[in-house]
Motif scaffolding. Structure first.
Motif, short mmCIF file in Angstrom:
data_model
loop_
_atom_site.label_atom_id
_atom_site.label_comp_id
_atom_site.label_asym_id
_atom_site.label_seq_id
_atom_site.Cartn_x
_atom_site.Cartn_y
_atom_site.Cartn_z
N MET A 138 -48.38 -48.52 -24.91
CA MET A 138 -48.51 -49.92 -25.31
C MET A 138 -47.96 -50.15 -26.72
O MET A 138 -47.27 -51.14 -26.97
N VAL A 139 -48.25 -49.22 -27.63
CA VAL A 139 -47.77 -49.36 -29.02
C VAL A 139 -46.25 -49.26 -29.08
O VAL A 139 -45.57 -50.14 -29.61
N ILE A 140 -45.73 -48.16 -28.52
CA ILE A 140 -44.27 -47.94 -28.56
C ILE A 140 -43.55 -49.01 -27.75
O ILE A 140 -42.54 -49.58 -28.18
N GLY A 141 -44.07 -49.30 -26.55
CA GLY A 141 -43.42 -50.28 -25.68
C GLY A 141 -43.41 -51.68 -26.26
O GLY A 141 -42.41 -52.41 -26.15
N SER A 142 -44.50 -52.08 -26.88
CA SER A 142 -44.56 -53.41 -27.49
C SER A 142 -43.54 -53.55 -28.61
O SER A 142 -42.88 -54.59 -28.75
N THR A 143 -43.42 -52.50 -29.39
CA THR A 143 -42.44 -52.51 -30.50
C THR A 143 -41.02 -52.63 -29.97
O THR A 143 -40.23 -53.47 -30.42
N ILE A 144 -40.71 -51.80 -28.98
CA ILE A 144 -39.34 -51.79 -28.43
C ILE A 144 -39.03 -53.11 -27.74
O ILE A 144 -37.96 -53.71 -27.96
N SER A 145 -39.95 -53.60 -26.90
CA SER A 145 -39.68 -54.83 -26.16
C SER A 145 -39.56 -56.05 -27.09
O SER A 145 -38.74 -56.93 -26.86
N TRP A 146 -40.37 -56.08 -28.14
CA TRP A 146 -40.28 -57.18 -29.11
C TRP A 146 -38.91 -57.19 -29.78
O TRP A 146 -38.24 -58.23 -29.85
N GLU A 147 -38.50 -56.02 -30.26
CA GLU A 147 -37.22 -55.94 -30.96
C GLU A 147 -36.05 -56.25 -30.03
O GLU A 147 -35.06 -56.86 -30.45
N LEU A 148 -36.13 -55.81 -28.79
CA LEU A 148 -35.07 -56.12 -27.82
C LEU A 148 -35.00 -57.62 -27.56
O LEU A 148 -33.91 -58.19 -27.46
N ALA A 149 -36.17 -58.25 -27.43
CA ALA A 149 -36.21 -59.69 -27.19
C ALA A 149 -35.57 -60.44 -28.36
O ALA A 149 -34.79 -61.38 -28.16
N VAL A 150 -35.89 -60.03 -29.58
CA VAL A 150 -35.29 -60.65 -30.78
C VAL A 150 -33.78 -60.43 -30.80
O VAL A 150 -33.00 -61.35 -31.06
N PHE A 151 -33.37 -59.20 -30.49
CA PHE A 151 -31.94 -58.86 -30.50
C PHE A 151 -31.17 -59.71 -29.49
O PHE A 151 -30.02 -60.09 -29.74
N LEU A 152 -31.80 -60.01 -28.35
CA LEU A 152 -31.14 -60.79 -27.30
C LEU A 152 -31.32 -62.29 -27.48
O LEU A 152 -30.98 -63.07 -26.59
N GLY A 153 -31.88 -62.70 -28.62
CA GLY A 153 -31.92 -64.11 -28.96
C GLY A 153 -33.17 -64.87 -28.60
O GLY A 153 -33.19 -66.10 -28.60
N VAL B 14 -38.86 -52.10 -19.86
CA VAL B 14 -39.31 -51.12 -20.85
C VAL B 14 -40.56 -50.39 -20.37
O VAL B 14 -40.69 -49.17 -20.52
N ALA B 15 -41.49 -51.13 -19.75
CA ALA B 15 -42.71 -50.52 -19.23
C ALA B 15 -42.39 -49.46 -18.18
O ALA B 15 -42.95 -48.36 -18.19
N LEU B 16 -41.49 -49.78 -17.26
CA LEU B 16 -41.14 -48.84 -16.19
C LEU B 16 -40.44 -47.61 -16.75
O LEU B 16 -40.69 -46.48 -16.30
N LEU B 17 -39.57 -47.80 -17.72
CA LEU B 17 -38.88 -46.65 -18.33
C LEU B 17 -39.87 -45.73 -19.04
O LEU B 17 -39.77 -44.51 -18.95
N LEU B 18 -40.82 -46.32 -19.75
CA LEU B 18 -41.84 -45.52 -20.43
C LEU B 18 -42.68 -44.74 -19.43
O LEU B 18 -42.98 -43.56 -19.63
N HIS B 19 -43.07 -45.42 -18.34
CA HIS B 19 -43.87 -44.76 -17.30
C HIS B 19 -43.11 -43.60 -16.66
O HIS B 19 -43.70 -42.58 -16.32
N LEU B 20 -41.81 -43.79 -16.48
CA LEU B 20 -41.00 -42.77 -15.83
C LEU B 20 -40.71 -41.57 -16.73
O LEU B 20 -40.70 -40.42 -16.28
N LEU B 21 -40.49 -41.82 -18.00
CA LEU B 21 -39.98 -40.79 -18.90
C LEU B 21 -41.02 -40.16 -19.82
O LEU B 21 -40.83 -39.04 -20.31
N ILE B 22 -42.12 -40.86 -20.10
CA ILE B 22 -43.12 -40.35 -21.04
C ILE B 22 -44.48 -40.29 -20.35
O ILE B 22 -45.04 -41.31 -19.97
N PHE B 23 -45.01 -39.10 -20.22
CA PHE B 23 -46.33 -38.89 -19.58
C PHE B 23 -46.47 -39.70 -18.30
O PHE B 23 -47.36 -40.53 -18.18
N PRO B 24 -45.59 -39.49 -17.30
CA PRO B 24 -45.72 -40.25 -16.05
C PRO B 24 -47.08 -40.00 -15.41
O PRO B 24 -47.59 -38.88 -15.46
N PRO B 25 -47.70 -41.02 -14.83
CA PRO B 25 -49.04 -40.86 -14.23
C PRO B 25 -49.05 -39.75 -13.18
O PRO B 25 -48.13 -39.62 -12.38
#
Length: 337
Positions: free
Chosen positions: A18-33, A142-153
């Motif tokens: 949640m911490v990493i994903g929120s940071t990444i998704s926020w910055e991506l949203a800003v970057f894309l306008g 971003v959520a799906l990528l995190l789930h797939l690549l980092i500590f997948p359930p």
């Protein structure tokens, strides 16, 4: 995430995502306008479900529901302002087609939520609707990528631990039955309720194995865990059969005893047999090998004797044909799951 009880490590993993994903998704949203980048982390947090499959399903429902809700408001009500009646009309218009097309409850929730929020904010926040669509997609991806690549359930270990507990419960049951007979088989006993509890426990374990299987779908690190689950299913099948035989064995002896045909000699033989089965199950569980003790038969033509002998022998036969649990433990401890 869901109502499933998470371990402390799983809670840490969830917080990290949640911490990493929120940071990444926020910055991506800003970057894309995006003017409202907080929408992306909201989608991400909601999309972090218990398994990858559930996250994919929720993500699709979130995106599709958002698109339908936004499109409904933009097309049907560009000049309408929020009111109880306008919300009702727009929700009906946006929900009817998906409802009859078989949309699930999550999709319907997301459509209704989007209609409500877009109708409220589109006039106050310019471009809110389109930003909501774009940012929802960003958060879900971003959520799906995190789930797939980092500590997948992966619920494999939890399911196997549940299977490991069963032999001890069955051993206790066998020893209790022998003690019950040794005490003269008193009329009042608790075995029927105990067998019901064991039966429910096995059903619960089957559900946890299925949950573990679901957690491994789309998991890139699941090969070894899938093998462990396959072995756990085989072991559960063995223990389920043993439980059924013990249950029938008890009921047979109980009916035999109530019939008045259960002799003192038969009682002595079955006390020994039950203790032998308990010892065999314990040795099997501890990987010590099966005892060479000859199973005592009552050599009677009575229907009770034949049924009891058959189920007692079948327990031993079932164990001899199945791999012991310690083998599974050793293999699992060496896996990366």
């Amino acid at each position: 995430m869901n109502s499933k009880k998470l371990s402390f490590q799983e809670k840490i993993n969830l917080c990290f995502k949640m911490v990493i994903g929120s940071t990444i998704s926020w910055e991506l949203a800003v970057f894309l306008g995006s003017k409202y980048p907080y929408l992306a982390p909201i989608s991400l947090i909601l999309c972090l479900q218990a398994t990858i499959v559930k996250s994919i399903r929720f993500g699709i429902a979130r995106i599709v529901g958002t698109i339908i809700g936004v499109a409904t408001v933009i097309i049907l009500a560009p000049s309408l302002h929020p009111s109880g009646w306008s919300i009702a009309v727009l929700m009906i218009a946006s929900l009817l087609v998906p409802l009859f097309c078989g949309a699930n409850a999550t999709s319907l929730h997301q459509i209704a939520l989007s209609v409500l929020l877009v109708l409220e904010f589109e006039h106050k926040l310019s471009g809110y609707g389109m930003d909501r669509i774009r940012d929802s997609i960003i958060g879900v991806v971003v959520a799906l990528l995190l789930h797939l690549l980092i500590f997948p359930p992966n619920f494999t270990k939890k399911a196997i631990i549940e299977v490991e507990e069963l032999p001890n419960k069955l051993e206790i049951m066998l020893k209790s039955l022998a003690t019950w007979l040794e005490a003269g088989a008193p009329q009042k006993n608790y075995f029927n309720s105990e067998f019901n509890l064991l039966h429910n426990k096995i059903i619960d374990i089957e559900k946890k194995i299925n949950q573990a299987k679901l957690s491994l779908k789309f998991n890139p690190l699941s090969k070894k865990s899938k093998q462990k689950l396959f072995e756990a299913e085989l072991l559960l099948k063995t223990l389920s059969q043993v439980n059924v035989d013990i249950d029938v064995l008890f009921k047979t002896i109980d009916e035999w005893r109530k019939s008045g045909l259960f002799s003192k000699k038969s009682e002595e033989i079955w006390i020994q047999n039950l203790l032998f089965i308990e010892s065999s199950l314990r040795n099997w569980n501890e990987e010590k090998g099966m005892s060479d003790f000859v199973f005592n038969e009552t050599f009677s033509n009575e229907k009770f004797a034949h049924a009891a002998d058959w189920h007692g022998q079948n327990i031993i036969s079932t164990l001899k044909q199945s791999p012991p649990l310690p083998t599974l433990r050793k293999r699992f401890s060496n896996s990366d799951s």
